[in-house]
Enzyme design. Structure first.
Site, mmCIF file in Angstrom:
data_model
loop_
_atom_site.group_PDB
_atom_site.id
_atom_site.type_symbol
_atom_site.label_atom_id
_atom_site.label_comp_id
_atom_site.label_asym_id
_atom_site.label_seq_id
_atom_site.Cartn_x
_atom_site.Cartn_y
_atom_site.Cartn_z
ATOM 1 N NE ARG A 131 -0.324 0.470 4.918
ATOM 2 C CZ ARG A 131 -0.834 0.447 6.136
ATOM 3 N NH1 ARG A 131 -2.118 0.214 6.322
ATOM 4 N NH2 ARG A 131 -0.084 0.659 7.185
ATOM 5 C CG ASN A 179 -4.535 4.945 6.765
ATOM 6 O OD1 ASN A 179 -5.373 5.119 7.648
ATOM 7 N ND2 ASN A 179 -3.525 4.100 6.895
ATOM 8 C CD GLU A 180 -0.964 5.172 10.195
ATOM 9 O OE1 GLU A 180 -0.220 4.399 9.566
ATOM 10 O OE2 GLU A 180 -1.247 5.012 11.390
ATOM 11 C CD GLU A 237 -5.534 3.273 12.017
ATOM 12 O OE1 GLU A 237 -4.525 2.596 12.335
ATOM 13 O OE2 GLU A 237 -5.747 3.663 10.866
ATOM 14 C CD GLU A 253 -1.753 -3.818 8.636
ATOM 15 O OE1 GLU A 253 -2.937 -3.440 8.641
ATOM 16 O OE2 GLU A 253 -0.798 -3.053 8.848
HETATM 17 C C1 GLA Z 1 -1.750 1.912 10.832
HETATM 18 C C2 GLA Z 1 -2.686 1.966 9.655
HETATM 19 C C3 GLA Z 1 -3.678 0.860 9.622
HETATM 20 C C4 GLA Z 1 -3.025 -0.436 10.030
HETATM 21 C C5 GLA Z 1 -2.397 -0.290 11.368
HETATM 22 C C6 GLA Z 1 -1.756 -1.563 11.824
HETATM 23 O O1 GLA Z 1 -2.139 2.635 11.898
HETATM 24 O O2 GLA Z 1 -3.355 3.196 9.538
HETATM 25 O O3 GLA Z 1 -4.179 0.775 8.303
HETATM 26 O O4 GLA Z 1 -2.054 -0.770 9.090
HETATM 27 O O5 GLA Z 1 -1.386 0.674 11.282
HETATM 28 O O6 GLA Z 1 -1.059 -1.373 13.016
#
Ligand code: GLA
Length: 653
Positions: free
Chosen positions: A107, A145-146, A300, A347
């Site tokens: 990803r 995302n992140e 999260e 994951e």
């Molecule tokens: C991050 C991501 C999630 C997942 C978690 C796993 O925080 O945003 O998509 O991959 O890590 O710890």
């Protein structure tokens, strides 16, 4: 009437056959889930070919959730472009600093500077917003995302040059700022400048730092494009993006926090037990500070530990305690990655709210109990409800600079220094927030400066004015050394802070072995040859040179710690400055103005300075908390607030 807290997690229904979806919603209702984040990595399922959309499945998921009374934090899935996109636009795949073009298969494989990726990002954003603008379920947008993928490709190089032109105006200014006279790096044409790609030996530290600033700014521009489109198409729906916390900081969070409608963070402690509780408090205080007095969200966390050499379950009660640590500091709720643990994919071993074992499990029972507890706690009106007495200076640019090449010790660790300052105060029950070095500081009784290698002239003046005005400044070694271009400030360390600290450091002496300081215990990593220039020595090295100094300036005092102390040595220095709390280690009491959270992270019953009726159980709290217990009680009286030192500062940098 206050809103209920948000509770839930990332929900990835596309990983499961449709029969599971109805069970999901039933279990969510059982667990008290109120919000789920849907579609974070769903781009390939939503747009299987360019401009062709398959929204049917998502329509059904959103309908099911809405029927179940569950809100949706709807994701714009730009963190994971589909395989067809990468094949059609190989120039949009990430290039590492070694020149390796990554391939699809994981990803986050994109370049935010690739025009095709920017266009495709806006296309899927528009399609989602137009499709769901009138749907009942979405309550918030979750962009990407992140953010955190730096790219070194030619698109990035062109954008880097444009960014540098804006920053420096001309090449003379850039050559000067980057000290390109060293090793013959003088640039005579913008076209010669590249990202810091793999090179023979040490790269230029100023170039490396500017590249990190650039990456943060360009990712922010990518976010802002999507946010602006969403605001236009769905006015009033807040837009957020989840930050990665601590160990890895790819963006300047102070800057980003002014651009998001809601600060949201992901928190995965690397420690276990008490260390995890300390790290959780640190993370939540950072998020609260970035939010600058507005509510924020723990987007999260995990029901187990995922970092470190081995994954392990959280111990009974830890899921709730960690969640409450965040809620106590102003989080609008407690969210997890992810709802249902995946059975396949990268994951598949990451824990979920519904584990592989299914709902008949300790984890799911704890998830349900937490949902029930959260239902009884009204959402906070914001982190500004907490009166922080002490600020720790936090600046990602300074952290990036200390991660740069060629420093005098590989053991200088800004994050560890900031964590130590926080941990020592947390154990004593002192309320702490984080501030940028240029923020207004007079509200704080003390300001702690972890190894803040890089500091601007403006920030240095700000710290001096804070002390003059009556503040207590505690500066740790390797602070104030470099300017914003990583150039050393000459005439003696610690450059920009020499005057306020009343010292002049002639030489650094990094330590290979610990030395013992009388009363303060072991000193490690670093030592200095400190000359007093107005300050007095409070502690000395075995050879007699000053190790810890104090300088009275105006109405305040500036302290300097020229080496790394262990937690108890650092706590003793803080006690000398007048900073000592009365908390019981491991018993966390967070006072919002209208209620008090008390969390016992120890395995013994403990006294807590809290009375009243627990909002969670409805039972009276009699000043004691059982092992691992927690309570939330309305505050007895509103604490008197001195307006000079009453609140978290707004994030106005
Ligand atoms: C991050 C991501 C999630 C997942 C978690 C796993 O925080 O945003 O998509 O991959 O890590 O710890």
């Amino acid at each position: 009437m206050r809103m209920p807290l948000w509770y839930g997690g990332d929900y990835n229904p596309e990983q499961w056959p449709e029969e599971v979806w109805a069970e999901d919603v039933a279990l969510m209702r059982r667990a008290g889930v109120t919000l789920v984040t849907v579609g974070v990595f769903s781009w390939s399922r939503l747009e299987p070919a360019e401009g062709r959309y398959t929204f049917g499945w998502l329509d059904r998921v959103l309908d099911l959730l809405a029927d179940g009374g569950i809100g949706v934090d709807l994701a714009v899935p730009t963190a994971s472009p589909p395989p067809w996109f990468s094949l059609a636009h190989p120039d949009a795949l990430t290039v590492t600093r070694d020149g390796v073009r990554l391939t699809h298969g994981s990803r986050d494989t994109y370049c935010v500077n690739a025009p095709a990726y920017r266009e495709a990002s806006l296309r899927i954003t528009r399609a989602l917003a137009e499709r769901y603008r009138d749907h009942r379920a979405p309550v918030m947008w979750h962009v990407h995302n992140e953010y955190g993928t730096p790219c070194h490709c030619d698109h990035a190089a062109a954008a880097f040059r444009a960014w540098l032109r804006r920053r420096y105006g001309g090449l003379d200014a850039l050559n000067d700022a980057w000290t390109t006279a060293f090793w013959g790096q003088h640039y005579s044409d913008w076209a010669q400048i590249t990202p810091p790609r793999a090179t023979q030996y040490l790269p230029n530290p100023a170039q490396a730092l500017d590249f990190r600033r650039f990456v943060s700014d360009e990712m922010l521009a990518h976010f802002a494009e999507q946010r602006d489109l969403l605001r236009e198409l769905t006015p009033g729906v807040p837009v957020t993006t989840n930050y990665v916390l601590a160990g890895w900081a790819c963006v300047d969070h102070w800057k980003w926090s002014r651009e998001v409608d809601l600060v949201s963070v992901d928190d995965y402690p690397s420690g276990r037990g008490m260390a995890a509780a300390e790290q959780t408090a640190f993370a939540a205080d950072l998020a609260r500070s970035w939010a600058g007095g507005r509510p924020w969200l723990l987007m999260e966390q995990a029901t187990g530990y995922v970092l470190g050499p081995r994954a392990s379950p959280k111990e009974p009660g830890e899921i709730a305690r960690h969640s409450l640590q965040h809620v106590a500091r102003g989080s609008k709720g407690a969210m997890f990655f992810q709802w249902r643990a995946s059975r396949g994919g990268a994951e598949q071993w990451h824990p979920g709210m519904v584990p592989h074992a299914g709902p008949d499990s300790r984890v799911f029972r704890e998830v349900c109990a937490l949902g029930e507890a959260l239902e009884r706690i009204p959402a906070s009106a914001g982190g500004s409800l907490i009166d922080a007495e002490v600020a720790i200076l936090w600046d990602e640019e300074a952290w990036w600079a200390v991660q740069g090449p060629g420093l005098p010790s590989a053991e200088i660790d800004y994050l560890a220094a900031a964590r130590q300052a926080h941990r020592v105060l947390w154990r004593q029950g002192v309320a702490v927030c984080f501030a940028h070095p240029s923020h207004d500081l007079p509200a704080y009784r003390a300001v702690l400066v972890p190894s803040l290698y890089l500091i601007s002239d403006e920030a240095a003046r700000n710290l001096a004015a804070y002390v003059e005005g009556g503040g207590t400044l505690v500066v740790s070694f390797f602070s104030g050394i470099a300017d914003e271009h990583t150039r050393i400030r000459l005439g003696g360390y610690p450059g920009a802070l020499r005057e306020v600290l009343g010292i002049r450091v002639e030489e650094f002496r990094p330590l290979a072995e610990p030395v013992e300081l009388p009363e303060l215990g072991p000193a490690t990593v670093w030592s200095e040859v400190v000359h007093l220039d107005g300050a007095e020595a409070v502690a000395r090295y075995p050879g007699g040179g000053p190790a810890v100094t104090r300088h009275r300036v105006g109405a305040g005092t500036a302290w300097y710690v020229s080496t790394r102390l262990d937690d108890s040595g650092y706590a003793r220095v803080l006690a000398h400055t007048g900073l000592a709390g009365s908390g019981t280690p491991g018993v966390e009491v967070v006072r919002q103005r209208d209620r008090v959270f008390a969390i016992n992270h120890t395995e013994d019953e403990q006294p807590v300075p809290v009375d009243g009726t627990d909002l969670i159980t409805g039972r009276p709290v009699d000043g004691r908390l059982g092992p691992g217990g927690y309570v939330v009680v309305p505050a007895q009286t509103r604490p008197a607030v001195d307006p000079r030192r009453s609140r978290d500062l707004p994030n106005h940098r």
